[in-house]
Design a protein around this motif. Structure first.
Motif, PDB file in Angstrom:
ATOM      1  N   GLN A   1      -2.454  15.524   4.863  1.00 45.54           N
ATOM      2  CA  GLN A   1      -2.039  14.660   3.760  1.00 45.54           C
ATOM      3  C   GLN A   1      -2.854  14.852   2.485  1.00 45.54           C
ATOM      4  O   GLN A   1      -2.492  14.334   1.431  1.00 45.54           O
ATOM      5  CB  GLN A   1      -2.136  13.193   4.208  1.00 45.54           C
ATOM      6  CG  GLN A   1      -1.233  12.894   5.394  1.00 45.54           C
ATOM      7  CD  GLN A   1      -1.533  11.543   6.008  1.00 45.54           C
ATOM      8  OE1 GLN A   1      -1.426  10.506   5.352  1.00 45.54           O
ATOM      9  NE2 GLN A   1      -1.905  11.539   7.275  1.00 45.54           N
ATOM     10  N   GLY A   2      -3.958  15.562   2.568  1.00 45.67           N
ATOM     11  CA  GLY A   2      -4.737  15.832   1.372  1.00 45.67           C
ATOM     12  C   GLY A   2      -5.434  14.595   0.829  1.00 45.67           C
ATOM     13  O   GLY A   2      -5.366  13.499   1.385  1.00 45.67           O
ATOM     14  N   LEU A   3      -6.125  14.771  -0.290  1.00 45.70           N
ATOM     15  CA  LEU A   3      -6.910  13.701  -0.890  1.00 45.70           C
ATOM     16  C   LEU A   3      -6.568  13.564  -2.375  1.00 45.70           C
ATOM     17  O   LEU A   3      -6.388  14.572  -3.059  1.00 45.70           O
ATOM     18  CB  LEU A   3      -8.413  13.991  -0.759  1.00 45.70           C
ATOM     19  CG  LEU A   3      -8.947  14.196   0.663  1.00 45.70           C
ATOM     20  CD1 LEU A   3     -10.361  14.745   0.606  1.00 45.70           C
ATOM     21  CD2 LEU A   3      -8.912  12.893   1.445  1.00 45.70           C
ATOM     22  N   ASN A   4      -6.500  12.326  -2.848  1.00 46.52           N
ATOM     23  CA  ASN A   4      -6.314  12.120  -4.284  1.00 46.52           C
ATOM     24  C   ASN A   4      -7.685  11.897  -4.939  1.00 46.52           C
ATOM     25  O   ASN A   4      -8.720  11.903  -4.268  1.00 46.52           O
ATOM     26  CB  ASN A   4      -5.364  10.951  -4.565  1.00 46.52           C
ATOM     27  CG  ASN A   4      -5.841   9.646  -3.946  1.00 46.52           C
ATOM     28  OD1 ASN A   4      -7.040   9.397  -3.823  1.00 46.52           O
ATOM     29  ND2 ASN A   4      -4.900   8.791  -3.559  1.00 46.52           N
ATOM     30  N   PHE A   5      -7.682  11.660  -6.235  1.00 46.33           N
ATOM     31  CA  PHE A   5      -8.952  11.521  -6.959  1.00 46.33           C
ATOM     32  C   PHE A   5      -9.754  10.329  -6.442  1.00 46.33           C
ATOM     33  O   PHE A   5     -10.971  10.406  -6.273  1.00 46.33           O
ATOM     34  CB  PHE A   5      -8.681  11.349  -8.459  1.00 46.33           C
ATOM     35  CG  PHE A   5      -9.927  11.167  -9.280  1.00 46.33           C
ATOM     36  CD1 PHE A   5     -10.754  12.240  -9.585  1.00 46.33           C
ATOM     37  CD2 PHE A   5     -10.285   9.890  -9.736  1.00 46.33           C
ATOM     38  CE1 PHE A   5     -11.904  12.061 -10.335  1.00 46.33           C
ATOM     39  CE2 PHE A   5     -11.437   9.708 -10.488  1.00 46.33           C
ATOM     40  CZ  PHE A   5     -12.245  10.800 -10.787  1.00 46.33           C
ATOM     41  N   SER A   6      -9.078   9.222  -6.180  1.00 45.34           N
ATOM     42  CA  SER A   6      -9.767   8.026  -5.684  1.00 45.34           C
ATOM     43  C   SER A   6     -10.419   8.296  -4.332  1.00 45.34           C
ATOM     44  O   SER A   6     -11.541   7.857  -4.072  1.00 45.34           O
ATOM     45  CB  SER A   6      -8.779   6.864  -5.566  1.00 45.34           C
ATOM     46  OG  SER A   6      -9.401   5.734  -5.016  1.00 45.34           O
ATOM     47  N   ASP A   7      -9.714   9.033  -3.461  1.00 44.31           N
ATOM     48  CA  ASP A   7     -10.277   9.392  -2.155  1.00 44.31           C
ATOM     49  C   ASP A   7     -11.562  10.191  -2.316  1.00 44.31           C
ATOM     50  O   ASP A   7     -12.553   9.955  -1.621  1.00 44.31           O
ATOM     51  CB  ASP A   7      -9.273  10.207  -1.342  1.00 44.31           C
ATOM     52  CG  ASP A   7      -8.047   9.410  -0.946  1.00 44.31           C
ATOM     53  OD1 ASP A   7      -8.156   8.180  -0.834  1.00 44.31           O
ATOM     54  OD2 ASP A   7      -6.981  10.022  -0.755  1.00 44.31           O
ATOM     55  N   MET A   8     -11.534  11.147  -3.224  1.00 47.08           N
ATOM     56  CA  MET A   8     -12.689  12.028  -3.411  1.00 47.08           C
ATOM     57  C   MET A   8     -13.916  11.251  -3.874  1.00 47.08           C
ATOM     58  O   MET A   8     -15.050  11.588  -3.528  1.00 47.08           O
ATOM     59  CB  MET A   8     -12.353  13.127  -4.422  1.00 47.08           C
ATOM     60  CG  MET A   8     -11.238  14.062  -3.979  1.00 47.08           C
ATOM     61  SD  MET A   8     -11.678  15.089  -2.559  1.00 47.08           S
ATOM     62  CE  MET A   8     -12.789  16.269  -3.320  1.00 47.08           C
ATOM     63  N   GLN A   9     -13.695  10.184  -4.653  1.00 45.67           N
ATOM     64  CA  GLN A   9     -14.804   9.398  -5.189  1.00 45.67           C
ATOM     65  C   GLN A   9     -15.545   8.621  -4.109  1.00 45.67           C
ATOM     66  O   GLN A   9     -16.737   8.345  -4.241  1.00 45.67           O
ATOM     67  CB  GLN A   9     -14.294   8.427  -6.254  1.00 45.67           C
ATOM     68  CG  GLN A   9     -13.735   9.099  -7.499  1.00 45.67           C
ATOM     69  CD  GLN A   9     -14.785   9.894  -8.257  1.00 45.67           C
ATOM     70  OE1 GLN A   9     -14.809  11.109  -8.199  1.00 45.67           O
ATOM     71  NE2 GLN A   9     -15.681   9.206  -8.940  1.00 45.67           N
TER      72      GLN A   9
ATOM     73  N   GLY B   1      -4.592  18.182  -3.698  1.00 46.88           N
ATOM     74  CA  GLY B   1      -3.882  16.945  -4.002  1.00 46.88           C
ATOM     75  C   GLY B   1      -3.166  16.413  -2.785  1.00 46.88           C
ATOM     76  O   GLY B   1      -3.264  16.956  -1.677  1.00 46.88           O
ATOM     77  N   LYS B   2      -2.449  15.310  -2.966  1.00 42.24           N
ATOM     78  CA  LYS B   2      -1.752  14.692  -1.855  1.00 42.24           C
ATOM     79  C   LYS B   2      -0.730  15.637  -1.234  1.00 42.24           C
ATOM     80  O   LYS B   2      -0.012  16.351  -1.928  1.00 42.24           O
ATOM     81  CB  LYS B   2      -1.059  13.406  -2.317  1.00 42.24           C
ATOM     82  CG  LYS B   2      -2.026  12.282  -2.629  1.00 42.24           C
ATOM     83  CD  LYS B   2      -2.934  11.944  -1.431  1.00 42.24           C
ATOM     84  CE  LYS B   2      -2.145  11.394  -0.264  1.00 42.24           C
ATOM     85  NZ  LYS B   2      -3.027  11.085   0.907  1.00 42.24           N
TER      86      LYS B   2
ATOM     87  N   LEU C   1      -9.207   5.135   2.720  1.00 44.42           N
ATOM     88  CA  LEU C   1      -8.591   6.261   2.027  1.00 44.42           C
ATOM     89  C   LEU C   1      -7.071   6.150   2.079  1.00 44.42           C
ATOM     90  O   LEU C   1      -6.504   5.357   2.828  1.00 44.42           O
ATOM     91  CB  LEU C   1      -9.067   7.572   2.654  1.00 44.42           C
ATOM     92  CG  LEU C   1     -10.586   7.776   2.728  1.00 44.42           C
ATOM     93  CD1 LEU C   1     -10.906   9.133   3.329  1.00 44.42           C
ATOM     94  CD2 LEU C   1     -11.218   7.637   1.352  1.00 44.42           C
ATOM     95  N   SER C   2      -6.426   6.983   1.278  1.00 41.04           N
ATOM     96  CA  SER C   2      -4.964   6.904   1.193  1.00 41.04           C
ATOM     97  C   SER C   2      -4.273   7.506   2.410  1.00 41.04           C
ATOM     98  O   SER C   2      -3.134   7.163   2.713  1.00 41.04           O
ATOM     99  CB  SER C   2      -4.487   7.620  -0.078  1.00 41.04           C
ATOM    100  OG  SER C   2      -4.860   8.994  -0.042  1.00 41.04           O
ATOM    101  N   SER C   3      -4.944   8.411   3.121  1.00 38.36           N
ATOM    102  CA  SER C   3      -4.340   9.054   4.289  1.00 38.36           C
ATOM    103  C   SER C   3      -4.332   8.114   5.493  1.00 38.36           C
ATOM    104  O   SER C   3      -5.238   7.288   5.652  1.00 38.36           O
ATOM    105  CB  SER C   3      -5.118  10.330   4.652  1.00 38.36           C
ATOM    106  OG  SER C   3      -5.080  11.258   3.597  1.00 38.36           O
ATOM    107  N   THR C   4      -3.320   8.257   6.326  1.00 39.43           N
ATOM    108  CA  THR C   4      -3.223   7.460   7.549  1.00 39.43           C
ATOM    109  C   THR C   4      -2.998   8.394   8.732  1.00 39.43           C
ATOM    110  O   THR C   4      -2.369   9.452   8.592  1.00 39.43           O
ATOM    111  CB  THR C   4      -2.062   6.458   7.471  1.00 39.43           C
ATOM    112  OG1 THR C   4      -0.837   7.166   7.207  1.00 39.43           O
ATOM    113  CG2 THR C   4      -2.299   5.432   6.374  1.00 39.43           C
ATOM    114  N   PRO C   5      -3.501   8.050   9.912  1.00 38.98           N
ATOM    115  CA  PRO C   5      -3.301   8.898  11.092  1.00 38.98           C
ATOM    116  C   PRO C   5      -1.814   9.133  11.355  1.00 38.98           C
ATOM    117  O   PRO C   5      -0.995   8.219  11.212  1.00 38.98           O
ATOM    118  CB  PRO C   5      -3.945   8.090  12.215  1.00 38.98           C
ATOM    119  CG  PRO C   5      -4.977   7.243  11.528  1.00 38.98           C
ATOM    120  CD  PRO C   5      -4.361   6.879  10.206  1.00 38.98           C
TER     121      PRO C   5
END
Length: 408
Positions: free
Chosen positions: A328-336, A380-381, A345-349
């Motif tokens: 699912q990748g990571l967005n900017f908020s996740d990286m912070q 990115g996502k 985080l934005s990703s879910t299992p």
């Protein structure tokens, strides 16, 4: 006493406010211990009122109030304590109506407060977070002995606050240690469960899986023993048990443990390792926990029918490890906030697995204890994520001790 205008703030204002916040004393109820100290101050000076105050950003919080006035706080501009915290010695006004700087400030209640003596509550770092002060509606005098006693009372207040702070940090340290240990136990428990399922589906794998189960049980016993030992130490920092570690062998064992979990999602794990990759000097259990967590996350957050690529190669004096997924990748908020404890985080299992938000923060601390580095990259996502770990082949214990010392 060097007098400064009441609207100015101390040079260390930001640090002072941080220390005040650490004490967690603002907006708390009155307490007998502090009230007795304020009462003693009033008795020493024979004044009608005494207070223990803490100077916040815009107000002065009244912790102890020995007076006829009912108040929990006052605006900072209207308190003589705002002046007192800018002096390291006791601030004393024998008659406020004779001080031109006070008379010229209409915000100060000098008609009601003629006599004032306030000793700063100085933290061990040198931050004046408040005062213990005595007040009277008529002019007064103070002896050196009285001022010395007021300073002594101020030091008792700070001692009380520091003891509370140390106790609270000790509890937090114990809780963090317990969380880390429980998280580390999760990994070998998951390995035991997977090995048992593999045995039930493939009886010919009994010998290989029995070895994995034995290894996982030993890790659990070791973690529990380590928890008991560290709980007895004054220094709660994690220490390393360094030995030679064959990463290729470790990866093969991990991949065997995860094969059934990956198959459930029809995921393929590709492993590439330098043929002559040297052994590293590291804590075997902690490095295994890190790799276990990264591979577990790759499977947990990747979609079905995708590929996970794991590589290990020599890069100068370091081993360079990558775990790359098509998830699912990571967005900017996740990286912070990626390596922050309990981060959402934005990703879910993708297979209804669970997560407690501790794995990556613990992994980061383990890698940094080895003087290594861990970070993530993502386009990115829904474009996948790559975790990169760099660990030196030779462990420098001096550097580890230096880092722990700096952390303390």
């Amino acid at each position: 006493m060097t007098y400064r205008r009441p609207y100015s703030v101390p040079d260390n204002e930001l640090l002072r406010l941080e220390k005040l916040k650490d004490y967690q004393i603002l907006d708390t109820h009155s307490e007998d211990t502090f009230d007795k100290l304020a009462l003693l101050a009033a008795q020493i000076f024979n004044t009608s009122s005494a207070y223990i105050n803490f100077v916040d950003k815009e107000r002065v919080f009244v912790k102890s109030n020995v007076s006829m006035l009912l108040m929990d706080d006052v605006p900072r501009a209207e308190s003589l304590c705002t002046i007192a915290i800018k002096n390291d010695n006791v601030t004393i006004f024998t008659d406020t109506l004779t001080v031109p700087e006070l008379i010229s400030n209409p915000a100060l209640p000098i008609d009601d407060v003629r006599f004032y003596a306030g000793a700063p509550l100085k933290s061990p770092e040198g931050h004046n977070v408040g005062t213990i002060c005595v007040v009277d509606s008529k002019p007064g005098e103070a002896t050196e002995e009285q001022l010395t006693m007021l300073k002594t009372l101020a030091s008792i207040v700070i001692d009380k606050l520091e003891n509370r702070l140390r106790y609270r940090k000790s509890i937090e340290s114990q809780v963090n240690l317990m969380n880390i240990t429980l998280h580390e136990i999760k990994n070998p428990l998951a390995s035991i469960k997977l090995a048992n399922e593999i045995i039930s589906k493939s009886p010919q794998s009994v010998e290989r899986m029995t070895e994995n189960i034995y290894s996982s049980v030993s890790r659990i016993q070791s973690k529990l023993s380590e928890l008991l030992k560290q709980s007895e130490l004054e220094d709660k920092d994690m220490m390393l048990s360094v030995e030679e570690v064959d990463l290729k062998e470790m990866f093969v064992r991990l991949l065997n443990n995860f094969e059934l979990l990956a198959l459930r999602k029809k995921q393929v794990i590709e492993f590439h390792c330098d043929e002559n990759l040297p052994k590293i000097e590291a804590d075997r259990t902690k490095i295994s926990d890190v790799l276990h967590n990264l591979l577990s996350n790759a499977i947990k957050y990747s979609y079905h029918d995708t590929t996970i690529k794991v590589t290990a190669r020599e890069a100068g004096n370091y081993v360079h490890i990558e775990v790359k997924d098509e998830g699912q990748g990571l967005n900017f908020s996740d990286m912070q906030k990626l390596f922050t404890k309990f981060a959402k985080l934005s990703s879910t299992p993708t297979g209804k697995e669970t997560s407690n938000g501790l794995g990556l923060s613990i992994s980061k601390s383990f890698i940094e204890l080895h003087n290594g580095n861990i970070y993530a990259m993502s386009p990115g996502k829904d474009k996948g994520t790559t975790f990169i770990v760099s660990i030196p082949f030779k462990f420098n214990k001096t550097e580890e001790l230096t880092e722990i010392s700096e952390y303390n």
